[in-house]
Design an enzyme around this catalytic site. Structure first.
Site, PDB file in Angstrom:
ATOM      1  N   GLU A 167       0.803  -1.224   0.000  1.00  5.07           N
ATOM      2  CA  GLU A 167       0.000   0.000   0.000  1.00  5.07           C
ATOM      3  C   GLU A 167       0.841   1.282   0.000  1.00  5.07           C
ATOM      4  O   GLU A 167       0.942   1.998   0.995  1.00  5.07           O
ATOM      5  CB  GLU A 167      -0.978  -0.001   1.180  1.00  5.07           C
ATOM      6  N   GLU A 351      -5.954  -7.862  -0.469  1.00  7.57           N
ATOM      7  CA  GLU A 351      -6.654  -7.566   0.792  1.00  7.57           C
ATOM      8  C   GLU A 351      -8.077  -7.138   0.486  1.00  7.57           C
ATOM      9  O   GLU A 351      -8.309  -6.319  -0.407  1.00  7.57           O
ATOM     10  CB  GLU A 351      -6.000  -6.433   1.597  1.00  7.57           C
TER      11      GLU A 351
END
Length: 442
Positions: A167, A351
């Protein structure tokens, strides 16, 4: 749940995900200080000033947790290595206890016929490197590549997949512009440099691991869909700017060798000298692309300084985090990534999951909202697959309740409930439902 394994292509990988600092217990096993320890120790940054020193004590309960993963019936486990556990100073001397722990973790997964899916960095910068500027310092790209080499040398022969950095938006914008995560800066120049350096570090790490013979190397990007809050040209421009900063900057850098104009209008004066010569490194070829997805945002124009947007609360149902539940946005992202950024690469949802105010009653945890959330998002995955997208897998965040960064221990994302006093693990209703769905092929 309305699906079984047979509703997905043969070989589709189901998995669960965690990260090192959130579960391991960073005070154990000789790990070095991180900038998250310092950030959490500063009043006002984290709920109740909680940190990851104890977390879920995964470091001590490894076999129990690996058995939970095996019992779930998934195919793969996505975990992260802690830079500060492996290299307490960030450079130089290695902590053999840390490397031995990851040896045990990987071997334990393989013994249980689970695929180890590693992420090198999930946000915990060794404090000595943070003291030298962290992601603002161009040397970080070489330090990170050295860390990647250490992991490749020790674990690379047994890893199913590896991604360098989890991320990048959170590592850079959320942490250097908005100040909500470590190092807690609100500095546009620091942000521009961090955003660029994190992508250069990603590319260098891929090159190092490729040279070491590792296979199945990818990148993991978190995405938030951006819609205009009003039907106006200004609101549409605000949403496009948010989309450019959050999504298109990182995907564009890696897959197109360019940054969006909407981002350069604010950040270009602050980017490091010679930044536009780094795209050959940034766009080092990958074997797959990973998407982390949770929500969408509504944006409207703001008369304040660049980036000239502000978020507006949306009408959709929300998770415990206050995030809108919008599975159609996941479908849109899968399609857009396949069409515009990585048409020749397999895609994984690395995710997806929700925080819910789960409570344990008589030894049971009924988390029906999570069941509905997962069902809806897996439907979005199936829709994309039916339209020809090469979607290869889906990883649920998270295996267990854990340290949720600036929210401390009060937000529960897990399939397994953790009592943060006793650290007892209790599989929730969602865990048991997944066991059933993953065990049946029809």
């Amino acid at each position: 749940m309305s699906w079984t394994r047979s509703d997905f292509p043969h070989g589709f990988q189901f998995g669960a995900a965690t990260s090192a600092y959130q579960i391991e217990g960073h005070g154990l096993g000789g790990a070095g200080l991180t900038h998250w320890d310092s950030f959490a120790a500063t009043p006002g940054n984290v709920v109740r000033a909680e940190d990851g020193r104890r977390a879920c004590e995964h470091y001590l309960r490894l076999d129990e947790d690996l058995d939970l993963i095996k019992g779930l019936g998934v195919d793969a486990y996505r975990f992260s290595t802690s830079w500060a556990r492996v290299m307490p100073e960030g450079r130089g001397a290695l902590n053999q206890q840390g490397l031995d722990f990851y040896d045990r973790l990987v071997d334990g997964l393989l013994e249980r016929d689970l695929k180890p899916a590693a992420t090198l960095y999930h946000w915990e910068m060794p404090q000595p490197l943070a003291d030298l500027g962290g992601w603002r310092n161009p040397d970080i790209t070489h330090w990170f590549a050295d860390f990647a080499q250490v992991i490749a040398d020790r674990l690379g022969d047994r890893l199913w997949s590896v991604a360098p950095i989890n991320e990048p938006w959170c590592v850079t914008w959320l942490s250097h512009f908005e100040g909500h995560h470590a190092p807690g800066l609100r500095d546009i120049r620091a942000t521009a440099r961090a955003m660029h350096h994190v992508l250069v570090a990603h590319g260098r790490a891929i090159s190092v691991m490729r040279a070491a013979g590792l296979k199945n190397l990818g990148g993991v990007f978190n995405l938030e869909w951006a819609d205009p809050a009003q039907d106006t040209a200004e609101a549409r421009a605000a949403a496009a700017r948010y989309d450019a900063i959050y999504n298109r900057f990182f995907l564009g850098g890696v897959f197109k060798g360019a940054y969006p104009s909407e981002v350069l209008e604010g950040l270009e004066p602050h980017l490091p000298k010679g930044w536009d010569g780094d795209f050959e490194t940034i766009s080092t070829p990958l074997d797959w692309v990973g998407l982390n997805f949770y929500t969408r945002k509504l944006l409207e124009h703001s008369d304040g300084p660049w980036p000239h947007y502000r978020e507006v609360e949306g009408p959709l149902p929300k998770t415990q985090m206050g995030w809108e539940i919008c599975p159609d946005a996941l479908y849109q992202f899968i399609k857009r990534t396949a069409l515009e950024y990585a048409p020749d690469l397999p895609i994984y949802i690395t995710e997806n999951g929700m925080a819910n105010a789960d409570e344990i009653h008589a030894g049971h945890v009924d988390d029906a909202p999570r069941l509905a959330y997962l069902d809806a998002h897996l439907d979005a995955c199936r829709k994309a697959i039916s339209e020809g997208v090469d979607l290869r897998g889906y990883f649920i965040w998270s295996l267990m309740d854990n340290y949720e960064w600036s929210f401390g221990y009060e937000k529960r994302f897990g399939l397994v409930h953790v009592d943060f006093e006793t650290l007892q693990r209790t599989p929730k209703a969602s865990y048991h439902a997944l066991v059933d769905r993953l065990a049946h092929s029809g």
